[in-house]
Scaffold this motif. Sequence first.
Motif, PDB file in Angstrom:
ATOM      1  N   LEU A  46       0.843  -1.195   0.000  1.00 18.94           N
ATOM      2  CA  LEU A  46       0.000   0.000   0.000  1.00 18.94           C
ATOM      3  C   LEU A  46       0.880   1.248   0.000  1.00 18.94           C
ATOM      4  CD1 LEU A  46      -2.809   1.277   0.106  1.00 18.94           C
ATOM      5  CD2 LEU A  46      -2.699   1.092   2.591  1.00 18.94           C
ATOM      6  N   TRP A  47       1.160   1.764  -1.187  1.00 15.21           N
ATOM      7  CA  TRP A  47       1.949   2.978  -1.339  1.00 15.21           C
ATOM      8  C   TRP A  47       1.000   4.165  -1.361  1.00 15.21           C
ATOM      9  CZ3 TRP A  47       7.129   3.243  -1.064  1.00 15.21           C
ATOM     10  CH2 TRP A  47       7.856   2.060  -1.245  1.00 15.21           C
ATOM     11  N   ILE A  48       1.058   5.003  -0.313  1.00 18.34           N
ATOM     12  CA  ILE A  48       0.201   6.188  -0.221  1.00 18.34           C
ATOM     13  C   ILE A  48       1.077   7.428  -0.105  1.00 18.34           C
ATOM     14  CG2 ILE A  48      -1.717   4.913   0.807  1.00 18.34           C
ATOM     15  CD1 ILE A  48      -0.953   6.058   3.530  1.00 18.34           C
ATOM     16  N   THR A  49       0.519   8.574  -0.420  1.00 14.78           N
ATOM     17  CA  THR A  49       1.297   9.817  -0.305  1.00 14.78           C
ATOM     18  C   THR A  49       1.554  10.097   1.177  1.00 14.78           C
ATOM     19  OG1 THR A  49      -0.659  11.230  -0.187  1.00 14.78           O
ATOM     20  CG2 THR A  49       0.244  10.784  -2.396  1.00 14.78           C
ATOM     21  N   THR A  50       2.594  10.864   1.432  1.00 19.77           N
ATOM     22  CA  THR A  50       2.903  11.189   2.829  1.00 19.77           C
ATOM     23  C   THR A  50       1.803  12.062   3.438  1.00 19.77           C
ATOM     24  OG1 THR A  50       4.338  12.975   2.039  1.00 19.77           O
ATOM     25  CG2 THR A  50       5.398  10.898   2.654  1.00 19.77           C
ATOM     26  N   SER A  51       1.117  12.860   2.628  1.00 21.61           N
ATOM     27  CA  SER A  51      -0.001  13.640   3.170  1.00 21.61           C
ATOM     28  C   SER A  51      -1.159  12.711   3.543  1.00 21.61           C
ATOM     29  CB  SER A  51      -0.448  14.728   2.198  1.00 21.61           C
ATOM     30  OG  SER A  51      -0.879  14.169   0.986  1.00 21.61           O
ATOM     31  N   ASP A  52      -1.404  11.662   2.743  1.00 25.67           N
ATOM     32  CA  ASP A  52      -2.431  10.682   3.105  1.00 25.67           C
ATOM     33  C   ASP A  52      -2.008   9.856   4.320  1.00 25.67           C
ATOM     34  OD1 ASP A  52      -4.340  11.360   1.246  1.00 25.67           O
ATOM     35  OD2 ASP A  52      -3.765   9.825  -0.216  1.00 25.67           O
ATOM     36  N   LEU A  53      -0.709   9.611   4.457  1.00 23.20           N
ATOM     37  CA  LEU A  53      -0.201   8.906   5.638  1.00 23.20           C
ATOM     38  C   LEU A  53      -0.595   9.669   6.903  1.00 23.20           C
ATOM     39  CD1 LEU A  53       1.676   6.799   7.090  1.00 23.20           C
ATOM     40  CD2 LEU A  53       3.525   8.458   6.736  1.00 23.20           C
ATOM     41  N   THR A  54      -0.367  10.960   6.898  1.00 22.20           N
ATOM     42  CA  THR A  54      -0.694  11.784   8.059  1.00 22.20           C
ATOM     43  C   THR A  54      -2.210  11.881   8.266  1.00 22.20           C
ATOM     44  OG1 THR A  54       1.321  13.060   7.733  1.00 22.20           O
ATOM     45  CG2 THR A  54      -0.360  14.053   9.116  1.00 22.20           C
ATOM     46  N   ARG A  55      -2.940  12.042   7.177  1.00 18.82           N
ATOM     47  CA  ARG A  55      -4.396  12.166   7.270  1.00 18.82           C
ATOM     48  C   ARG A  55      -5.042  10.875   7.776  1.00 18.82           C
ATOM     49  NH1 ARG A  55      -8.277  11.942   3.593  1.00 18.82           N
ATOM     50  NH2 ARG A  55      -6.897  11.325   1.925  1.00 18.82           N
ATOM     51  N   ALA A  56      -4.544   9.719   7.312  1.00 18.42           N
ATOM     52  CA  ALA A  56      -5.158   8.433   7.657  1.00 18.42           C
ATOM     53  C   ALA A  56      -4.686   7.870   8.992  1.00 18.42           C
ATOM     54  CB  ALA A  56      -4.886   7.412   6.554  1.00 18.42           C
ATOM     55  N   THR A  57      -3.438   8.169   9.378  1.00 18.10           N
ATOM     56  CA  THR A  57      -2.858   7.515  10.565  1.00 18.10           C
ATOM     57  C   THR A  57      -2.371   8.480  11.631  1.00 18.10           C
ATOM     58  OG1 THR A  57      -0.584   7.490   9.724  1.00 18.10           O
ATOM     59  CG2 THR A  57      -2.006   5.638   9.083  1.00 18.10           C
ATOM     60  N   ARG A  58      -2.271   9.763  11.295  1.00 14.31           N
ATOM     61  CA  ARG A  58      -1.679  10.794  12.149  1.00 14.31           C
ATOM     62  C   ARG A  58      -0.164  10.593  12.318  1.00 14.31           C
ATOM     63  NH1 ARG A  58      -5.270   9.379  16.267  1.00 14.31           N
ATOM     64  NH2 ARG A  58      -3.674   9.889  17.791  1.00 14.31           N
ATOM     65  N   PHE A  59       0.446   9.678  11.566  1.00 10.31           N
ATOM     66  CA  PHE A  59       1.902   9.523  11.545  1.00 10.31           C
ATOM     67  C   PHE A  59       2.482  10.450  10.486  1.00 10.31           C
ATOM     68  CE2 PHE A  59       1.230   5.411  13.665  1.00 10.31           C
ATOM     69  CZ  PHE A  59       2.274   5.431  14.580  1.00 10.31           C
ATOM     70  N   GLU A  60       3.702  10.909  10.721  1.00  5.33           N
ATOM     71  CA  GLU A  60       4.416  11.748   9.768  1.00  5.33           C
ATOM     72  C   GLU A  60       5.777  11.124   9.488  1.00  5.33           C
ATOM     73  OE1 GLU A  60       4.252  16.151  10.388  1.00  5.33           O
ATOM     74  OE2 GLU A  60       3.476  15.503  12.354  1.00  5.33           O
ATOM     75  N   LEU A  61       6.226  11.290   8.264  1.00  8.88           N
ATOM     76  CA  LEU A  61       7.561  10.847   7.895  1.00  8.88           C
ATOM     77  C   LEU A  61       8.536  11.956   8.261  1.00  8.88           C
ATOM     78  CD1 LEU A  61       9.209   8.609   6.582  1.00  8.88           C
ATOM     79  CD2 LEU A  61       8.818   9.724   4.383  1.00  8.88           C
ATOM     80  N   LYS A  62       9.465  11.659   9.172  1.00  8.13           N
ATOM     81  CA  LYS A  62      10.456  12.626   9.637  1.00  8.13           C
ATOM     82  C   LYS A  62      11.850  12.017   9.461  1.00  8.13           C
ATOM     83  CE  LYS A  62       7.527  14.865  13.092  1.00  8.13           C
ATOM     84  NZ  LYS A  62       7.417  15.267  14.500  1.00  8.13           N
ATOM     85  N   PRO A  63      12.911  12.812   9.582  1.00  9.02           N
ATOM     86  CA  PRO A  63      14.267  12.268   9.444  1.00  9.02           C
ATOM     87  C   PRO A  63      14.555  11.131  10.438  1.00  9.02           C
ATOM     88  CG  PRO A  63      14.330  14.652   9.359  1.00  9.02           C
ATOM     89  CD  PRO A  63      12.920  14.268   9.722  1.00  9.02           C
ATOM     90  N   GLN A  64      13.964  11.206  11.637  1.00 11.31           N
ATOM     91  CA  GLN A  64      14.220  10.170  12.636  1.00 11.31           C
ATOM     92  C   GLN A  64      13.348   8.919  12.447  1.00 11.31           C
ATOM     93  OE1 GLN A  64      13.144  13.275  13.170  1.00 11.31           O
ATOM     94  NE2 GLN A  64      11.838  13.446  14.948  1.00 11.31           N
ATOM     95  N   GLY A  65      12.377   8.980  11.531  1.00 10.76           N
ATOM     96  CA  GLY A  65      11.526   7.814  11.269  1.00 10.76           C
ATOM     97  C   GLY A  65      10.083   8.217  11.026  1.00 10.76           C
ATOM     98  N   VAL A  66       9.181   7.296  11.327  1.00 11.73           N
ATOM     99  CA  VAL A  66       7.745   7.536  11.179  1.00 11.73           C
ATOM    100  C   VAL A  66       7.225   7.861  12.572  1.00 11.73           C
ATOM    101  CG1 VAL A  66       5.559   6.559  10.402  1.00 11.73           C
ATOM    102  CG2 VAL A  66       7.680   5.934   9.261  1.00 11.73           C
TER     103      VAL A  66
END
Length: 163
Positions: A46-66
Amino acid sequence: MKLPVRVILFLFIAGASALAKEAMPIVIYDDVATTVDVADRQSDQLWITTSDLTRATRFELKPQGVCRDELCFPLPKSKQVEFVKKASGKTWFNLAAFAQLVRQPVAHDVPLSTWYFGLRSDQQQVLATLQAPNFTLPDIDGKSHSLSDFRGKKVLVVTWASW
């Protein structure tokens, strides 16, 4: 002319399946359903955009990880390509691979294009013991039975709730 129920059911399922192919994929995360844009509908990932990642899970992609608030899961540097890719001017994140990393069960309904994510390993409660607590319940005749009455025997407990 009356159609048999089986024919009507088949037509309904076939129609629903055809509509689902056109529908936006749905991610159910923390019991909240969110429609998302995906990079590849045919994939088991399931490849989703990082904006959808945040919208769907409240997780964000950051330098230190998810990360979500103070909680961060580092992504293995040697496996970055399994989690993050850039295409079509967007950054894409593999939520299915992330779920595997954090030992989170996933159910994917291909015809309905729906992904359900269960509790991550850090959210799951683990049994402290394999011994069930004693309880007493009436049978359908009103006679009380305690679990301890069956000590040393195999017991199958069947439950049902109306809610």
